[in-house]
Design a protein around this motif. Sequence first.
Motif, PDB file in Angstrom:
ATOM      1  N   ALA A   1       0.813  -1.213   0.000  1.00  0.00           N
ATOM      2  CA  ALA A   1       0.000   0.000   0.000  1.00  0.00           C
ATOM      3  C   ALA A   1       0.851   1.269   0.000  1.00  0.00           C
ATOM      4  O   ALA A   1       0.509   2.249  -0.668  1.00  0.00           O
ATOM      5  CB  ALA A   1      -0.940  -0.009   1.210  1.00  0.00           C
ATOM      6  N   PHE A   2       1.989   1.250   0.732  1.00  0.00           N
ATOM      7  CA  PHE A   2       2.844   2.451   0.760  1.00  0.00           C
ATOM      8  C   PHE A   2       3.348   2.801  -0.625  1.00  0.00           C
ATOM      9  O   PHE A   2       3.668   3.949  -0.916  1.00  0.00           O
ATOM     10  CB  PHE A   2       4.125   2.248   1.586  1.00  0.00           C
ATOM     11  CG  PHE A   2       3.906   1.909   3.017  1.00  0.00           C
ATOM     12  CD1 PHE A   2       2.783   2.348   3.681  1.00  0.00           C
ATOM     13  CD2 PHE A   2       4.840   1.161   3.702  1.00  0.00           C
ATOM     14  CE1 PHE A   2       2.594   2.039   5.008  1.00  0.00           C
ATOM     15  CE2 PHE A   2       4.656   0.848   5.031  1.00  0.00           C
ATOM     16  CZ  PHE A   2       3.538   1.282   5.683  1.00  0.00           C
TER      17      PHE A   2
ATOM     18  N   GLN B   1       1.928   2.597  -3.552  1.00  0.00           N
ATOM     19  CA  GLN B   1       1.002   3.178  -4.514  1.00  0.00           C
ATOM     20  C   GLN B   1       1.192   4.686  -4.610  1.00  0.00           C
ATOM     21  O   GLN B   1       1.201   5.388  -3.605  1.00  0.00           O
ATOM     22  CB  GLN B   1      -0.440   2.838  -4.142  1.00  0.00           C
ATOM     23  CG  GLN B   1      -0.767   1.374  -4.440  1.00  0.00           C
ATOM     24  CD  GLN B   1      -2.121   0.952  -3.911  1.00  0.00           C
ATOM     25  OE1 GLN B   1      -2.908   1.769  -3.458  1.00  0.00           O
ATOM     26  NE2 GLN B   1      -2.385  -0.354  -3.970  1.00  0.00           N
ATOM     27  N   GLY B   2       1.367   5.163  -5.825  1.00  0.00           N
ATOM     28  CA  GLY B   2       1.537   6.593  -6.051  1.00  0.00           C
ATOM     29  C   GLY B   2       2.986   7.059  -6.020  1.00  0.00           C
ATOM     30  O   GLY B   2       3.274   8.198  -6.337  1.00  0.00           O
ATOM     31  N   ARG B   3       3.898   6.180  -5.623  1.00  0.00           N
ATOM     32  CA  ARG B   3       5.311   6.570  -5.583  1.00  0.00           C
ATOM     33  C   ARG B   3       5.977   6.238  -6.911  1.00  0.00           C
ATOM     34  O   ARG B   3       5.488   5.420  -7.678  1.00  0.00           O
ATOM     35  CB  ARG B   3       6.063   5.840  -4.461  1.00  0.00           C
ATOM     36  CG  ARG B   3       5.379   5.895  -3.145  1.00  0.00           C
ATOM     37  CD  ARG B   3       5.970   6.619  -2.035  1.00  0.00           C
ATOM     38  NE  ARG B   3       7.327   6.995  -1.964  1.00  0.00           N
ATOM     39  CZ  ARG B   3       7.817   7.594  -0.864  1.00  0.00           C
ATOM     40  NH1 ARG B   3       7.062   7.813   0.191  1.00  0.00           N
ATOM     41  NH2 ARG B   3       9.063   7.963  -0.816  1.00  0.00           N
TER      42      ARG B   3
END
Lengths: 257, 439
Positions: free
Chosen positions: B55-56, B58-60
């Motif tokens: 989850a961490f 996502q978006g990185r």
Amino acid sequence: MARRKPKLAVWKFSSCDGCQLSLLGCEDELLAVVGEVEIAYFLEATRARVKGPYDVSLVEGSVTTPEEVERIQQVRRQSGLLVTIGACATAGGIQALKNVKDVNQFIDAVYAHPEYIETLETSTPIQDHVPVDFELRGCPISKEQLLEVLNATLNGRAPNVPKYSQCIECKRTGTVCVMVSQGQPCLGPVTQAGCGNVCPACERGCFGCFGPKETPNMASLSRRMAELGMERREIKHFYRLFTANADAFREESKGHE
Amino acid sequence: MSKKPAAKKKAAKRTIKVDALARVEGEGALYVRVKGDEIQDVKFRIFEPPRFFEAFLQGRMFSDAPDITARICGICPMAYIMGAGQAMEDALGVTVTGPLRDLRRIAYCGEWIESHVLHAAMLHAPDFLGLDDALLIAKDNPELVGTALRLKKLGNTILEVIGGRAIHPVNFKVGGFYSLPKKRELKALRDELKWGIEASIGIAKAFAGFDFPDFEYDYTCVSLKHPDEYAIHEGRIVSNRGLDIPVNKFFDHFDEEHVEHSNALHGVAKAGGTYLVGPNARYNNNYSQLSKLAKRTAKEAGLGKVCNNPYRSILVRMVETVYACEEALRLIEAYEEPDASCVAVTPKKGAGYGCTEAPRGICLHHYKLDKDGRIQLARILPPTSQNQKQIELDLRGVVAANLDMKDEDLKWRCEQTIRNYDPCISCATHFLKLTVERE
């Protein structure tokens, strides 16, 4: 009369085991350390368990579950000196990235049955829960600093662990500044020294494993990184790594939402 | 106080409890319920707190994945750095070849040496000697422990020279390296590697004399296989039952299920049944590709071409350590510095897979990226998750075969059985409790 060996305990909370592994990673010094202390509780290394109280406790990991909230109190009660080791224990670790979002979204992203998972909404450092006698930074910690803290503690003196920035370390070792010479973003100016300036030595900007130094000038560094062409989101993500929840990094990253 | 019941009275209810399993990386528990001669339940529980890595991410940016996923595990960060790196390279359409590929393989050999020796000598060997830990081995045999520590240090030194740091190395990135390691420092490893080959043969011989519990299982062995080398960091996924697939077809054949008693997802084969990953699976699938010296070491340690005794994995780990030292030496001898430290990568939309042989078995990474190279989806399957079900089956077999053991001995045997797997519970999501209930 033989002096009683101090009892050492090593405790784990939410973490990757890398920092306690640093103790086993002191290959040249391990047997000497064991000669000076009694390893009373260290699950990763031994089945033997000696009851507390313990003279020195090393605590790895952050608090992320209701069970850990209770357990850290028990550890504190049994410990003379409590030393936290690593970015998880001192700042909440990489798992503190969940502090900035709704934890339920995270659970849904990883687990099919969220109802089986018991977790707190935040990942918090040990000092948020109990008094801590010394904090050893790093993701992972430096084994030289670990040995220094153990040595100092055994000899009743204060550990010689600097609070200055990574930049000082680079200057001292003659490492060329990657920000000045190559225009690379680098958290060195705001990050505490201690890793042995491993990243600039690899021609890479520091990414903050040791967390913020004393009185960091965050705004100035953010401005410089923007001038180097970093977008706001990139700057935010740069501060949001292994010490994302350390005050200075957290607040500066929020300013880049 | 009443007299202790005779051992024959199996109907007597007995409970064995261990607060936390030692000498593993992480927090877990074991629960066994026995009624008479019947084992009613075996659960290998993992309650390492969940850390939500997928989850961490996502978006990185794609480039963040190697460093972030490395923090899943302090013992085998290479499995994450390299698995994530290769998956991103797959998604972005680049391949790392030549000396850069060799440097990655040398670094991975370093991780195998460091991790295998830590486990075999420091965590696993005490079980065969009836000792609580390796420090007690050092009392009787300081030379053996000293040799093991020096060998482990060699693995760490390789990682320091190539990766800048032993735990969570910093010099790896998608496409290669931030900077090339200093050739002089690399070449300087040769003498210690020559010593390391002899030292690991010596440890294998010393451990060959252990009394191995008599237990075998007809494992479905899943590992990487590479046409030209004993697979470490690249290959197709194969099994001893005829499976042979590219890495990107993994999820067509395997899945994860979320069970109530564990914070780690359980790996399962879609065709049904459990499977084994790790040293014994690799050895059984790829024995023919080991070096002559590694094969000779195996033979002298009493291993055949197939090893289905999980306790003997300690010997397989040392055989692989011999191989890893030889392979690192060979590659360092041949190493010529390339012009660039990395292959250029351009962010784009795509999906990619990466899989390497972590010391404990295959570690799979899958990512989807958007057009800017941001991670939309991340999926990581570590080896210990895949082995969880097999660990439970082994425990079931071991308990069934040893019901006449005293509680304390059976408890230790169960712990030893779990330690055969060098379970990295941090990876799988740590605190091992062992409870045996006898009705």
